[in-house]
Motif scaffolding. Structure first.
Motif, PDB file in Angstrom:
ATOM      1  N   HIS A   1      35.759  23.052  40.943  1.00 51.43           N
ATOM      2  CA  HIS A   1      36.736  22.216  39.992  1.00 51.43           C
ATOM      3  C   HIS A   1      38.192  23.656  40.095  1.00 51.43           C
ATOM      4  O   HIS A   1      38.303  23.913  38.496  1.00 51.43           O
ATOM      5  CB  HIS A   1      37.092  22.004  39.762  1.00 51.43           C
ATOM      6  N   PRO A   2      38.476  24.387  40.811  1.00 53.72           N
ATOM      7  CA  PRO A   2      39.327  25.551  40.732  1.00 53.72           C
ATOM      8  C   PRO A   2      40.239  25.534  39.729  1.00 53.72           C
ATOM      9  O   PRO A   2      41.236  24.234  40.527  1.00 53.72           O
ATOM     10  CB  PRO A   2      40.200  26.308  42.241  1.00 53.72           C
ATOM     11  N   TYR A   3      41.048  25.456  38.701  1.00 56.82           N
ATOM     12  CA  TYR A   3      41.568  24.925  37.666  1.00 56.82           C
ATOM     13  C   TYR A   3      42.959  25.312  37.562  1.00 56.82           C
ATOM     14  O   TYR A   3      44.121  24.931  37.521  1.00 56.82           O
ATOM     15  CB  TYR A   3      41.006  24.209  36.626  1.00 56.82           C
ATOM     16  N   ALA A   4      42.663  27.167  37.552  1.00 58.48           N
ATOM     17  CA  ALA A   4      44.038  28.014  37.147  1.00 58.48           C
ATOM     18  C   ALA A   4      43.918  29.012  38.475  1.00 58.48           C
ATOM     19  O   ALA A   4      42.003  29.954  38.928  1.00 58.48           O
ATOM     20  CB  ALA A   4      43.967  28.629  36.177  1.00 58.48           C
ATOM     21  N   SER A   5      44.681  29.622  38.939  1.00 58.09           N
ATOM     22  CA  SER A   5      44.426  31.037  39.108  1.00 58.09           C
ATOM     23  C   SER A   5      45.595  32.152  38.839  1.00 58.09           C
ATOM     24  O   SER A   5      46.466  31.751  38.449  1.00 58.09           O
ATOM     25  CB  SER A   5      44.739  30.988  40.587  1.00 58.09           C
ATOM     26  N   LEU A   6      45.239  33.679  39.109  1.00 60.55           N
ATOM     27  CA  LEU A   6      46.308  34.524  39.184  1.00 60.55           C
ATOM     28  C   LEU A   6      46.041  35.457  40.293  1.00 60.55           C
ATOM     29  O   LEU A   6      44.799  36.117  40.251  1.00 60.55           O
ATOM     30  CB  LEU A   6      45.429  34.759  37.296  1.00 60.55           C
ATOM     31  N   ALA A   7      46.853  35.948  40.667  1.00 56.12           N
ATOM     32  CA  ALA A   7      47.130  36.292  41.725  1.00 56.12           C
ATOM     33  C   ALA A   7      48.181  38.203  41.157  1.00 56.12           C
ATOM     34  O   ALA A   7      48.992  38.022  40.380  1.00 56.12           O
ATOM     35  CB  ALA A   7      48.462  36.127  42.450  1.00 56.12           C
ATOM     36  N   LEU A   8      47.031  39.337  41.359  1.00 56.80           N
ATOM     37  CA  LEU A   8      46.956  40.206  41.250  1.00 56.80           C
ATOM     38  C   LEU A   8      46.839  41.028  42.306  1.00 56.80           C
ATOM     39  O   LEU A   8      46.844  40.990  42.937  1.00 56.80           O
ATOM     40  CB  LEU A   8      45.981  40.253  40.198  1.00 56.80           C
ATOM     41  N   ARG A   9      47.257  43.158  42.351  1.00 52.07           N
ATOM     42  CA  ARG A   9      46.751  43.838  43.021  1.00 52.07           C
ATOM     43  C   ARG A   9      45.839  43.127  43.964  1.00 52.07           C
ATOM     44  O   ARG A   9      45.405  43.335  45.744  1.00 52.07           O
ATOM     45  CB  ARG A   9      47.644  45.130  42.114  1.00 52.07           C
ATOM     46  N   ASP A  10      44.929  42.761  43.301  1.00 52.78           N
ATOM     47  CA  ASP A  10      43.085  43.417  44.120  1.00 52.78           C
ATOM     48  C   ASP A  10      42.635  42.236  44.577  1.00 52.78           C
ATOM     49  O   ASP A  10      42.096  41.926  45.296  1.00 52.78           O
ATOM     50  CB  ASP A  10      42.191  43.986  42.998  1.00 52.78           C
ATOM     51  N   GLY A  11      43.311  40.975  44.244  1.00 49.76           N
ATOM     52  CA  GLY A  11      42.595  39.442  44.724  1.00 49.76           C
ATOM     53  C   GLY A  11      43.594  38.529  43.942  1.00 49.76           C
ATOM     54  O   GLY A  11      44.220  38.951  43.208  1.00 49.76           O
ATOM     55  N   VAL A  12      42.850  37.513  43.845  1.00 53.96           N
ATOM     56  CA  VAL A  12      43.202  35.974  43.394  1.00 53.96           C
ATOM     57  C   VAL A  12      42.269  35.826  42.439  1.00 53.96           C
ATOM     58  O   VAL A  12      41.317  35.150  43.048  1.00 53.96           O
ATOM     59  CB  VAL A  12      43.906  34.399  44.040  1.00 53.96           C
ATOM     60  N   TYR A  13      42.441  35.509  41.240  1.00 54.38           N
ATOM     61  CA  TYR A  13      40.914  35.540  39.972  1.00 54.38           C
ATOM     62  C   TYR A  13      40.789  33.882  40.766  1.00 54.38           C
ATOM     63  O   TYR A  13      42.456  33.220  39.466  1.00 54.38           O
ATOM     64  CB  TYR A  13      41.503  36.149  38.967  1.00 54.38           C
ATOM     65  N   VAL A  14      40.129  33.451  39.763  1.00 58.83           N
ATOM     66  CA  VAL A  14      40.461  32.210  39.712  1.00 58.83           C
ATOM     67  C   VAL A  14      39.035  31.396  39.077  1.00 58.83           C
ATOM     68  O   VAL A  14      38.201  31.903  38.677  1.00 58.83           O
ATOM     69  CB  VAL A  14      39.436  31.292  41.508  1.00 58.83           C
ATOM     70  N   ALA A  15      40.115  30.287  37.845  1.00 66.80           N
ATOM     71  CA  ALA A  15      39.692  30.017  36.485  1.00 66.80           C
ATOM     72  C   ALA A  15      38.257  28.141  36.843  1.00 66.80           C
ATOM     73  O   ALA A  15      39.045  28.089  37.645  1.00 66.80           O
ATOM     74  CB  ALA A  15      39.889  29.419  35.563  1.00 66.80           C
ATOM     75  N   ASP A  16      37.541  28.356  37.194  1.00 69.05           N
ATOM     76  CA  ASP A  16      36.237  27.084  38.074  1.00 69.05           C
ATOM     77  C   ASP A  16      36.487  26.878  36.692  1.00 69.05           C
ATOM     78  O   ASP A  16      34.833  26.774  36.641  1.00 69.05           O
ATOM     79  CB  ASP A  16      35.843  27.803  38.873  1.00 69.05           C
ATOM     80  N   ALA A  17      36.932  25.872  36.832  1.00 68.24           N
ATOM     81  CA  ALA A  17      36.080  24.349  35.602  1.00 68.24           C
ATOM     82  C   ALA A  17      34.390  23.740  36.066  1.00 68.24           C
ATOM     83  O   ALA A  17      34.032  23.341  35.438  1.00 68.24           O
ATOM     84  CB  ALA A  17      37.398  23.808  35.267  1.00 68.24           C
ATOM     85  N   GLY A  18      34.490  23.420  37.213  1.00 74.82           N
ATOM     86  CA  GLY A  18      33.358  22.675  37.932  1.00 74.82           C
ATOM     87  C   GLY A  18      32.385  24.013  37.359  1.00 74.82           C
ATOM     88  O   GLY A  18      31.073  23.819  37.899  1.00 74.82           O
ATOM     89  N   GLY A  19      32.679  25.279  38.328  1.00 73.66           N
ATOM     90  CA  GLY A  19      31.670  26.254  37.759  1.00 73.66           C
ATOM     91  C   GLY A  19      30.990  26.476  36.785  1.00 73.66           C
ATOM     92  O   GLY A  19      30.309  27.636  36.700  1.00 73.66           O
ATOM     93  N   ASN A  20      32.637  26.224  36.299  1.00 71.15           N
ATOM     94  CA  ASN A  20      31.884  27.045  34.827  1.00 71.15           C
ATOM     95  C   ASN A  20      32.170  28.742  34.972  1.00 71.15           C
ATOM     96  O   ASN A  20      31.447  29.761  34.220  1.00 71.15           O
ATOM     97  CB  ASN A  20      31.109  27.270  33.793  1.00 71.15           C
ATOM     98  N   ASP A  21      33.201  28.938  35.747  1.00 69.60           N
ATOM     99  CA  ASP A  21      33.311  30.758  36.257  1.00 69.60           C
ATOM    100  C   ASP A  21      35.278  31.488  36.870  1.00 69.60           C
ATOM    101  O   ASP A  21      35.248  30.802  36.951  1.00 69.60           O
ATOM    102  CB  ASP A  21      32.376  30.758  37.320  1.00 69.60           C
ATOM    103  N   ILE A  22      34.667  32.673  37.141  1.00 70.10           N
ATOM    104  CA  ILE A  22      35.912  32.784  37.243  1.00 70.10           C
ATOM    105  C   ILE A  22      35.472  34.381  38.457  1.00 70.10           C
ATOM    106  O   ILE A  22      34.472  34.588  38.614  1.00 70.10           O
ATOM    107  CB  ILE A  22      36.568  34.196  36.645  1.00 70.10           C
TER     108      ILE A  22
END
Length: 398
Positions: free
Chosen positions: A178-199
Motif C-alpha cells: 500500500h504505497p502511502y507516500a512518495s518523495l521524488a529526488l535526483r536518483d529516483g522516487v522513494y516510496v513509503a509502503d504502508a503495507g510492505g512496511n518498507d521504503i
C-alpha cells in the motif's frame, strides 16, 4: 494484526509526552528550535474527500490527492483547482510527489493486490513507472520481521484463529503493498509502503529496489479490551505482541538521511498508548534508527532543510484526540510547540509557508468519510528574529 489504514475510531485519550534523540544536524546548533509564529490559516480548497497526500511543486502549486475518491488535483496559489487524474472506480490515488514537470502518484487497491507508481508529465498522459505489488510479491522485504505474540504458550497459540482478524499468533511479514507516500529526488522516487512496511526506491528507468525495512513495533501487552476487539482468546491477555510499523511518509533531511513517520500498526488512536514514531533512514546502507515516538496517528511529516526541525501531523493528536501538528527540535530532543489542527492528513513546508490538509477523516454517522477536507496554508515566522522561517531549499529536487 495490521488494521485497514485510517479506519480506527477517533482517539479520546491525552497525548503522551514526545522525546526525540536525533543525531546532530549538519550546520546545526545546540538549544531549542525557535519559537514559531503561525498565521491564521488561509483556505485554498475545500470539499475534498480524504486528502491524505500533498506536494508543492516548483511553481507553488499544490498537488493533492483525494484518496478514497480516486482523484488527483492541482490547486494554484490563488485557489484554482484542476483535475490531473482520475483512477478507475475502486482504485485509490495517493503517495503524491513531484519533480520538475512530472507528478508521481500511486494507484492502489490493497485487498486485490494493485499498487502502481504512476508518472504524469505535463502535457502527457499518465504512464506506469513501476508495479510495486509485483515487486512486493517477488521480494517481500519485511519477511525478515517477526510480528505477533512473544512467549505465548503453544496451547494458547493454538486457540488463535489464523484466518481471523488478528491473523496467526506469530508470523513473518506477508505480501502486502500500500504505497502511502512518495518523495521524488535526483536518483529516483522513494516510496513509503504502508503495507510492505518498507521504503523502496523506484529509479526513473522503473527499476525497484529496497532501501530499508522498518522494524516491528516494540511489543505491547495485550489487554482484555484488545483481546475482545481482535477476537483473541482470553488466555492471550498479559502477553506481549509486536505490531507492524506502517510507514506513512518519507522526507529528506539536511543531513542526507530520510525521515519516515509511522503509525502503530494496531489501534491508531491512543487506546494502547501514543505509539506513532519517526525514524531516520540512511539510504546508502538501509540503517534505521527510531528518533522520535509518542505520536498519535502520525500520518505525515515535514523537515526544515536549514535546521533539521521536524514537524509531525498527528491525525488523532491533542488532548481531545481531534488532531495537531507537533514541532520537534532536532537539538534538544523535545516537542517545542503543538498546534491544534483538525484531523490533519498531510503537511509540506515551502519557503516560509506550511501547507496542510485538514478534516481529512471525520466520519459521518455511518463511519464513512465526508467531503469536508480542506487544503490550507499558514505563514510561519521566527518570532525572536521577526523573519520568515522554514525554507526547505528544494534540496535534491532539481
Amino acid at each position: 494484526m495490521k488494521k485497514v489504514l485510517l479506519c480506527s475510531a477517533i482517539a479520546a485519550a491525552a497525548l503522551a509526552s514526545v522525546a526525540i534523540a536525533a543525531p546532530a544536524q549538519a550546520g546545526g546548533r545546540h538549544g531549542d528550535a525557535p519559537a514559531l509564529g503561525f498565521s491564521a490559516p488561509t483556505t485554498l480548497a475545500s470539499g475534498l474527500v480524504t486528502p491524505l497526500s500533498l506536494d508543492i511543486d516548483r511553481q507553488g502549486n499544490a498537488v493533492v490527492s483525494q484518496n478514497f475518491a480516486g482523484q488527483l488535483n492541482r490547486v494554484s496559489p490563488g485557489g484554482t483547482s484542476t483535475t490531473l487524474a482520475s483512477a478507475t472506480p475502486g482504485l485509490e490515488i495517493g503517495a503524491v510527489s513531484s519533480r520538475r514537470d512530472t507528478v508521481y502518484y500511486a494507484e492502489n487497491d490493497q485487498p486485490n493486490g494493485v499498487a502502481k507508481l504512476m508518472a504524469l508529465r505535463a502535457g502527457s498522459a499518465a504512464v506506469q513507472l513501476a508495479d510495486l505489488h509485483a515487486y512486493e510479491a517477488s521480494r517481500n522485504p519485511d519477511r525478515v520481521n517477526r510480528y505477533g505474540f512473544r512467549g505465548l504458550p503453544a496451547a494458547c497459540a493454538a486457540q488463535v484463529d489464523p484466518a481471523g482478524q488478528a491473523g496467526p499468533a506469530t508470523y513473518r511479514g506477508i505480501v502486502d503493498s500500500h504505497p502511502y507516500a512518495s518523495l521524488a529526488l535526483r536518483d529516483g522516487v522513494y516510496v513509503a509502503d504502508a503495507g510492505g512496511n518498507d521504503i523502496v526506491r523506484v529509479g526513473y528507468d522503473g527499476r525497484v529496489s529496497t532501501v530499508a525495512v522498518l522494524p516491528a513495533q516494540p511489543p505491547v501487552t495485550v489487554t482484555a479490551a484488545l483481546a475482545a476487539e481482535a477476537g483473541l482468546p482470553a488466555c492471550s491477555v498479559g502477553y506481549p505482541y509486536s505490531f507492524e510499523p506502517v510507514p506513512t511518509d518519507v522526507e529528506s533531511g539536511p543531513d542526507g538521511a530520510l525521515y519516515v513517520s509511522t503509525l502503530p500498526g494496531g489501534p491508531e488512536d491512543a487506546s494502547l498508548g501514543a505509539r506513532g514514531s519517526v525514524y531516520r533512514v540512511t539510504p546508502s546502507n538501509g540503517a534505521v534508527q527510531r528518533v522520535a515516538t509518542g505520536f498519535v496517528g502520525a500520518t505525515d511529516l515535514a523537515v526544515d532543510q536549514r535546521s533539521g526541525t521536524v514537524l509531525v501531523a498527528e491525525l488523532f493528536g491533542g488532548a481531545a484526540g481531534t488532531g495537531q501538528v507537533s514541532v520537534v527540535s532536532p537539538w534538544s530532543g523535545r516537542v517545542t510547540q503543538r498546534i491544534a489542527v483538525t484531523s490533519p492528513g498531510a503537511i509540506e513546508l515551502r519557503n516560509g509557508v506550511l501547507y496542510g490538509t485538514t478534516s481529512v477523516f471525520v466520519p459521518d454517522a455511518d463511519g464513512a468519510p465526508q467531503a469536508i477536507g480542506q487544503l490550507v496554508r499558514w505563514s510561519v515566522t521566527d518570532r525572536a528574529h521577526h523573519q520568515r522561517w522554514g525554507d526547505d531549499g528544494e534540496r535534491g529536487r532539481q
